[in-house]
Design an enzyme around this catalytic site. Structure first.
Site, PDB file in Angstrom:
ATOM      1  CG  HIS A 225      15.153  52.412  18.437  1.00  0.00           C
ATOM      2  ND1 HIS A 225      14.029  52.946  19.031  1.00  0.00           N
ATOM      3  CD2 HIS A 225      14.701  51.283  17.813  1.00  0.00           C
ATOM      4  CE1 HIS A 225      12.982  52.185  18.780  1.00  0.00           C
ATOM      5  NE2 HIS A 225      13.362  51.171  18.037  1.00  0.00           N
TER       6      HIS A 225
ATOM      7  CG  ASN B  99      14.227  56.809  18.173  1.00  0.00           C
ATOM      8  OD1 ASN B  99      14.521  55.726  17.661  1.00  0.00           O
ATOM      9  ND2 ASN B  99      14.024  56.948  19.474  1.00  0.00           N
TER      10      ASN B  99
ATOM     11  CG  ASP C  17      15.159  44.317  21.459  1.00  0.00           C
ATOM     12  OD1 ASP C  17      14.561  43.354  20.958  1.00  0.00           O
ATOM     13  OD2 ASP C  17      15.235  45.424  20.898  1.00  0.00           O
TER      14      ASP C  17
ATOM     15  CD  GLU D 125      14.925  54.483  22.330  1.00  0.00           C
ATOM     16  OE1 GLU D 125      15.105  54.835  21.152  1.00  0.00           O
ATOM     17  OE2 GLU D 125      13.796  54.198  22.787  1.00  0.00           O
TER      18      GLU D 125
HETATM   19  C1  F6R Z   1      12.984  44.875  17.925  1.00  0.00           C
HETATM   20  C2  F6R Z   1      13.918  45.995  17.955  1.00  0.00           C
HETATM   21  C3  F6R Z   1      13.534  47.362  17.508  1.00  0.00           C
HETATM   22  C4  F6R Z   1      12.610  47.390  16.302  1.00  0.00           C
HETATM   23  C5  F6R Z   1      12.239  48.817  15.949  1.00  0.00           C
HETATM   24  C6  F6R Z   1      11.282  48.875  14.780  1.00  0.00           C
HETATM   25  O1  F6R Z   1      13.590  43.699  18.403  1.00  0.00           O
HETATM   26  O2  F6R Z   1      14.993  45.793  18.372  1.00  0.00           O
HETATM   27  O3  F6R Z   1      14.710  48.066  17.198  1.00  0.00           O
HETATM   28  O4  F6R Z   1      13.243  46.773  15.219  1.00  0.00           O
HETATM   29  O5  F6R Z   1      11.652  49.428  17.058  1.00  0.00           O
HETATM   30  O6  F6R Z   1      10.067  48.321  15.154  1.00  0.00           O
HETATM   31  P1  F6R Z   1       8.921  48.044  14.093  1.00  0.00           P
HETATM   32  O7  F6R Z   1       9.453  46.996  13.175  1.00  0.00           O
HETATM   33  O8  F6R Z   1       7.765  47.540  14.908  1.00  0.00           O
HETATM   34  O9  F6R Z   1       8.662  49.332  13.407  1.00  0.00           O
END
Ligand code: F6R
Length: 243
Positions: free
Chosen positions: A137, A135, A67, A142
């Site tokens: 994702h 959450n 992403d 989401e």
């Molecule tokens: C990042 C991504 C997100 C993160 C998620 C957890 O490329 O796709 O799904 O993996 O938001 O983020 P952290 O590791 O910062 O808790």
């Protein structure tokens, strides 16, 4: 789904790196799906070390990231392009032309999504690395995102923007409202999936994920539909898993 529980983040990062190091050793021209965020930083440090020690080379490895934020120029310090360079690409011998991230530049984001999706559909990702949002994702899919979705522009939830404001001077107003993300369908196309999660704030999402219930309310639960998934979690993230 294989679940590995480690005592702490360091062990998690070592174990996750071992899996990728083995893959690159056995298949030096493999294709990796990569993630950003805080979870994989330790794992990336271990990959850099393995490269510096001459254990593996990335010269023929290809990568596709999950992403990218919209509304930020590519060179912004918090763009995922910058993140990947700062935390991995600038420290290993991967070729710039072999690295791919969705682009949120230009005025036609739908065309960017289409182009990225076309690339994804013409390649086979050997291993997709994932973190997980509090959450549930994965990528930036989401809760409520249909599993059939492919690469698209999504609106980040307030929860995700709140969680990520730590990267933006603690100011939610600086956190982009939109992002481009691979869809769940793209993620499930990978041959294997490795999800890493640490810390208490991931415990609820991890417990729901491993309960086996598949629901669009918890995007990560789609991983139960894939037959080659490993999740590595530290004790805190594993603390709500029902025994
Ligand atoms: C990042 C991504 C997100 C993160 C998620 C957890 O490329 O796709 O799904 O993996 O938001 O983020 P952290 O590791 O910062 O808790």
């Amino acid at each position: 789904m294989k679940i590995i529980i480690t005592k702490d983040y360091q062990e998690l990062s070592e174990k996750a790196a071992e899996i990728i190091i083995d893959l690159v050793k056995n298949n030096p021209s493999c294709t990796l799906g990569l993630a950003t965020g805080s979870s994989p930083i330790g794992l990336y440090k271990n990959l850099i070390k393995a490269y510096e020690d001459g254990v593996i080379s990335f010269k023929d490895v290809k990568s596709y990231n999950l992403d990218e934020y919209c509304e930020l120029p590519k060179q912004h310090r918090e763009s995922y392009y910058s993140f990947m360079h700062a935390n991995l690409f600038d420290h290993i011998d991967i070729k710039e032309e072999n690295t791919h991230l969705p682009s949120s530049e230009g005025s036609d984001l739908q065309a960017n999504c289409k182009a990225y999706n076309k690339m994804l559909n013409s390649t086979v990702v050997d291993l997709q690395l994932l973190g997980i949002g509090a959450n549930g994702h994965i990528g930036f899919n989401e809760p409520g995102t249909p599993f059939k979705n492919e690469t698209s522009v999504i609106k980040l939830t307030d929860k995700t923007r709140e969680d990520n404001k730590r990267f933006f001077d603690g100011d939610i107003n600086q956190v982009p409202k939109y992002a481009i993300t691979m869809g769940i369908k793209n993620i499930l196309n990978a041959k294997s999936i490795l999800l890493v999660a640490n810390g208490k704030n991931k415990a609820e999402a991890i417990a729901k994920l491993v309960s086996g219930e598949v629901t669009e309310d918890l995007p990560a639960s789609a991983l139960n539909l894939h037959d080659n998934v490993t999740i590595i979690v530290d004790e805190e993230a594993a603390s709500l898993i029902e025994k």
